[in-house]
Design a protein around this motif. Structure first.
Motif, mmCIF file in Angstrom:
data_model
loop_
_atom_site.group_PDB
_atom_site.id
_atom_site.type_symbol
_atom_site.label_atom_id
_atom_site.label_comp_id
_atom_site.label_asym_id
_atom_site.label_seq_id
_atom_site.Cartn_x
_atom_site.Cartn_y
_atom_site.Cartn_z
ATOM 1 N N THR A 289 14.146 13.751 18.388
ATOM 2 C CA THR A 289 14.311 15.075 17.790
ATOM 3 C C THR A 289 13.139 15.494 16.923
ATOM 4 O O THR A 289 13.004 16.671 16.602
ATOM 5 N N GLN A 290 12.295 14.556 16.514
ATOM 6 C CA GLN A 290 11.136 14.919 15.699
ATOM 7 C C GLN A 290 9.961 14.027 16.063
ATOM 8 O O GLN A 290 10.137 12.910 16.559
ATOM 9 N N GLU A 291 8.741 14.544 15.832
ATOM 10 C CA GLU A 291 7.554 13.789 16.188
ATOM 11 C C GLU A 291 7.530 12.465 15.432
ATOM 12 O O GLU A 291 7.781 12.399 14.229
ATOM 13 N N GLY A 292 7.202 11.432 16.125
ATOM 14 C CA GLY A 292 7.342 10.078 15.603
ATOM 15 C C GLY A 292 8.436 9.376 16.384
ATOM 16 O O GLY A 292 8.266 8.252 16.829
ATOM 17 N N ASP A 293 9.592 10.070 16.568
ATOM 18 C CA ASP A 293 10.600 9.594 17.514
ATOM 19 C C ASP A 293 10.076 9.830 18.938
ATOM 20 O O ASP A 293 10.164 8.958 19.786
ATOM 21 N N TYR A 294 9.560 11.032 19.216
ATOM 22 C CA TYR A 294 8.836 11.284 20.446
ATOM 23 C C TYR A 294 7.342 11.272 20.135
ATOM 24 O O TYR A 294 6.933 11.210 18.973
ATOM 25 N N SER A 295 6.526 11.331 21.163
ATOM 26 C CA SER A 295 5.082 11.215 20.983
ATOM 27 C C SER A 295 4.352 12.447 21.503
ATOM 28 O O SER A 295 4.748 13.033 22.507
ATOM 29 N N LYS A 296 3.278 12.801 20.821
ATOM 30 C CA LYS A 296 2.339 13.810 21.310
ATOM 31 C C LYS A 296 0.977 13.187 21.615
ATOM 32 O O LYS A 296 -0.025 13.900 21.737
ATOM 33 N N LEU A 297 0.951 11.860 21.745
ATOM 34 C CA LEU A 297 -0.317 11.168 21.900
ATOM 35 C C LEU A 297 -1.100 11.662 23.107
ATOM 36 O O LEU A 297 -2.330 11.757 23.068
ATOM 37 N N SER A 298 -0.410 12.006 24.176
ATOM 38 C CA SER A 298 -1.109 12.489 25.372
ATOM 39 C C SER A 298 -1.943 13.730 25.093
ATOM 40 O O SER A 298 -3.019 13.917 25.674
ATOM 41 N N LYS A 299 -1.468 14.568 24.196
ATOM 42 C CA LYS A 299 -2.174 15.827 23.912
ATOM 43 C C LYS A 299 -3.577 15.582 23.365
ATOM 44 O O LYS A 299 -4.482 16.387 23.573
ATOM 45 N N TYR A 300 -3.751 14.476 22.646
ATOM 46 C CA TYR A 300 -5.053 14.172 22.053
ATOM 47 C C TYR A 300 -6.092 13.833 23.129
ATOM 48 O O TYR A 300 -7.282 14.154 22.981
ATOM 49 N N PHE A 301 -5.672 13.171 24.207
ATOM 50 C CA PHE A 301 -6.610 12.686 25.211
ATOM 51 C C PHE A 301 -6.792 13.640 26.383
ATOM 52 O O PHE A 301 -7.844 13.644 27.022
ATOM 53 N N LEU A 302 -5.768 14.443 26.695
ATOM 54 C CA LEU A 302 -5.867 15.345 27.832
ATOM 55 C C LEU A 302 -6.674 16.593 27.468
ATOM 56 O O LEU A 302 -6.541 17.126 26.365
ATOM 57 N N PRO A 303 -7.491 17.081 28.376
ATOM 58 C CA PRO A 303 -8.268 18.297 28.091
ATOM 59 C C PRO A 303 -7.428 19.558 28.228
ATOM 60 O O PRO A 303 -6.417 19.566 28.938
ATOM 61 N N TYR A 304 -7.857 20.587 27.542
ATOM 62 C CA TYR A 304 -7.273 21.911 27.757
ATOM 63 C C TYR A 304 -7.930 22.478 29.010
ATOM 64 O O TYR A 304 -9.155 22.598 29.094
ATOM 65 N N ILE A 305 -7.109 22.805 30.002
ATOM 66 C CA ILE A 305 -7.669 23.245 31.281
ATOM 67 C C ILE A 305 -7.226 24.665 31.618
ATOM 68 O O ILE A 305 -8.028 25.579 31.743
#
Length: 500
Positions: A289-305
């Motif tokens: 339900t909140q970041e830390g429980d889920y992850s946004k780590l992929s957003k850091y490595f993936l490019p904006y396309i």
């Protein structure tokens, strides 16, 4: 799968506080050690809260700023904040907010582990439960202190729970010998207390053995290479390497739960966090339900396309959907060129072209639609908006194989080294003939860069080998201490007069 969630128990004073600013908070629904640690369920909640410290947004993602951006692995997007740019440019000061977040979060996690250590023993729990809980807490205390020492060098050893304002001014340890004696003692005790017990997001005996092997290896190579302050370690370099070999051997030969995964893709399958490689991995899930429980780590490595979903081609010809990202951690040319052209870790795990849902190409690095080749290690095809189950890889079996190879620098170590290279589809080293131990260890360091790329390990390897300035142009001209340690945040120095 065990899912670690935030434990909102009002433990605000009993656990998790490390600075004056935190201690000003008024605890809500307060549980003290007098009325909380009454049942094993209470103790389980406390140890989960300690694990939860590792998933803090100010801790888990920030590790990559420290260990990847400041190395030769990654660069940062041009419009990222000044504090992030400072890591790439080696201009990090004690005022850097990312550095401050990391330091503070590490000590929050340490304090939560100390809460378990001080409140579980002797409470009348089942012996097996007590040993497991204490062993996991010792592991966590050591894990977080090791993060601190690799980042900052001599920093306070928090050996007890902080629950009063007058306990927030710990002194610095006398030297590195004191620091490493503390780490080794915690992990040795943890190994004695724990059993082999695989649970995603939790540490067991093998995790403690793996971490102790890395601690010994860091000390051995740092002392051998002349890293500042490591001459104070009294144990000989040969004995430190021998201990690193001993504990990594326990991981490789002394258990049957974890092993080398022959399927390179499987290691990074987000749906398989209990794969054979994963000795210790965080429990983060897109259903949180909140970041830390889920992850946004992929957003850091993936490019904006394209501002939406794109598809990645799999080795079997199918396609996996992913969102695009923030382009924060961008693959450096030095890393990409470190792979042979036949290396599966480049060809299968680094992406240079993306597709639409029908398999038609919509952009590539060659036409500059994709700004940089990016890693697939943090891709979740079942993402829900920005919510993913991508996790940092904290202790992997392959990492410990390379620890063993480096520590032994003998034919047994060569077998482990070659197993890594064989899986990657590159040539094996036929023998150690004509190679000194030092020369083979240098080859292992090169292999660690390729194998553990994007996994927040590279800078620590460069530091312990005293190689930062030879591999990172931006660090040229700095003092030995400036490249060996980040400065302790000024905010912490201001709060603690015993740090100088």
């Amino acid at each position: 799968m065990m899912k670690i969630k935030h434990i909102i128990l009002g433990l605000a004073l009993t656990v998790g506080l490390v600075s004056c600013e935190s201690l000003d908070l008024e605890p809500q629904g307060f549980y003290s050690d007098e009325n909380f640690y009454k049942t094993v369920e209470d103790a389980e909640a406390a140890i989960l809260y300690a694990y939860d410290g590792l998933t803090l947004v100010s801790y888990a993602p920030v590790t990559f700023y420290l260990a990847e951006l400041a190395s030769d692995n990654c660069r940062v997007k041009q419009d990222e904040g000044a504090d992030a740019q400072a890591f790439v440019n080696w201009e990090v000061t004690s005022q850097n907010e990312l550095l401050t977040q990391y330091y503070r979060s590490a000590y929050i996690a340490i304090n939560r582990a100390n809460a378990v250590l001080e409140n579980v023993e002797g409470k009348g729990f089942n012996v097996e439960d007590e040993k497991r809980l204490l062993g996991e807490a010792l592991f966590l205390r050591a894990f977080n202190h090791f993060n601190v020492v690799r980042a900052f060098g001599l920093a306070p050893l928090q050996t007890s729970l902080i629950d009063r304002l007058d306990e927030t001014t710990a002194s610095l340890p006398e030297n590195m010998d004191e620091v490493y004696a503390f780490l080794i003692d915690d992990l040795t005790k943890a190994i004695d207390l724990l059993e082999v017990n695989r649970v995603v997001g939790r540490a067991d005996k093998v995790a403690a053995q793996a971490l102790l092997a890395k601690v010994y290896l860091f000390a051995a190579s740092a002392k051998e290479s002349g890293m500042p302050k490591y001459d104070a370690i009294t144990e000989s370099v040969d004995n430190l390497y021998a201990k690193a070999a001993e504990y990594s051997s326990y991981v490789i030969n002394g258990q049957g739960e974890y092993s080398h995964d022959l399927d390179l893709q499987n290691i990074y399958n987000v749906e398989n966090p209990n794969g054979p490689e994963h000795i210790f991995i965080l429990s983060m899930d897109r259903s949180g339900t909140q970041e830390g429980d889920y992850s946004k780590l992929s957003k850091y490595f993936l490019p904006y396309i394209a501002g939406g979903s794109v598809y990645l081609e799999n080795i079997n010809g199918s396609y996996s959907e992913t969102h695009d990202g923030w382009s924060v951690f961008q693959t450096a040319d030095n890393l990409y060129s470190a792979y042979e052209v036949t290396d599966k870790r480049r060809n299968e795990l680094i992406v240079s072209e993306v597709f639409d849902e029908n398999g038609a190409s919509i952009g590539s690095v060659s036409d500059a639609t994709i700004p940089y080749p990016f890693t697939r290690k943090y891709v979740d095809p079942l993402f829900e908006g920005d919510k993913t189950s991508t996790r940092p890889y904290l202790l992997r079996y392959s990492d410990i194989q390379l620890v063993y190879a480096e520590a032994t620098a003998n034919p047994d170590g060569l077998i482990q080294y070659n197993q890594i290279r064989s899986r990657a589809g590159v040539s094996e080293l036929a023998s150690l003939g004509g190679l000194s131990k030092e020369a083979f260890r240098d080859l292992v360091i090169e292999e660690r860069q390729r194998e553990l790329a994007y996994e927040s390990d590279r800078l620590w390897d460069l530091r312990r080998k005293n190689m930062v300035q030879s591999e990172v142009i931006e660090a040229a001209g700095l003092s030995p201490e400036a490249v060996a340690f980040y400065p302790i945040p000024q905010r912490e120095i201001d709060l603690n007069p015993n740090i100088n």
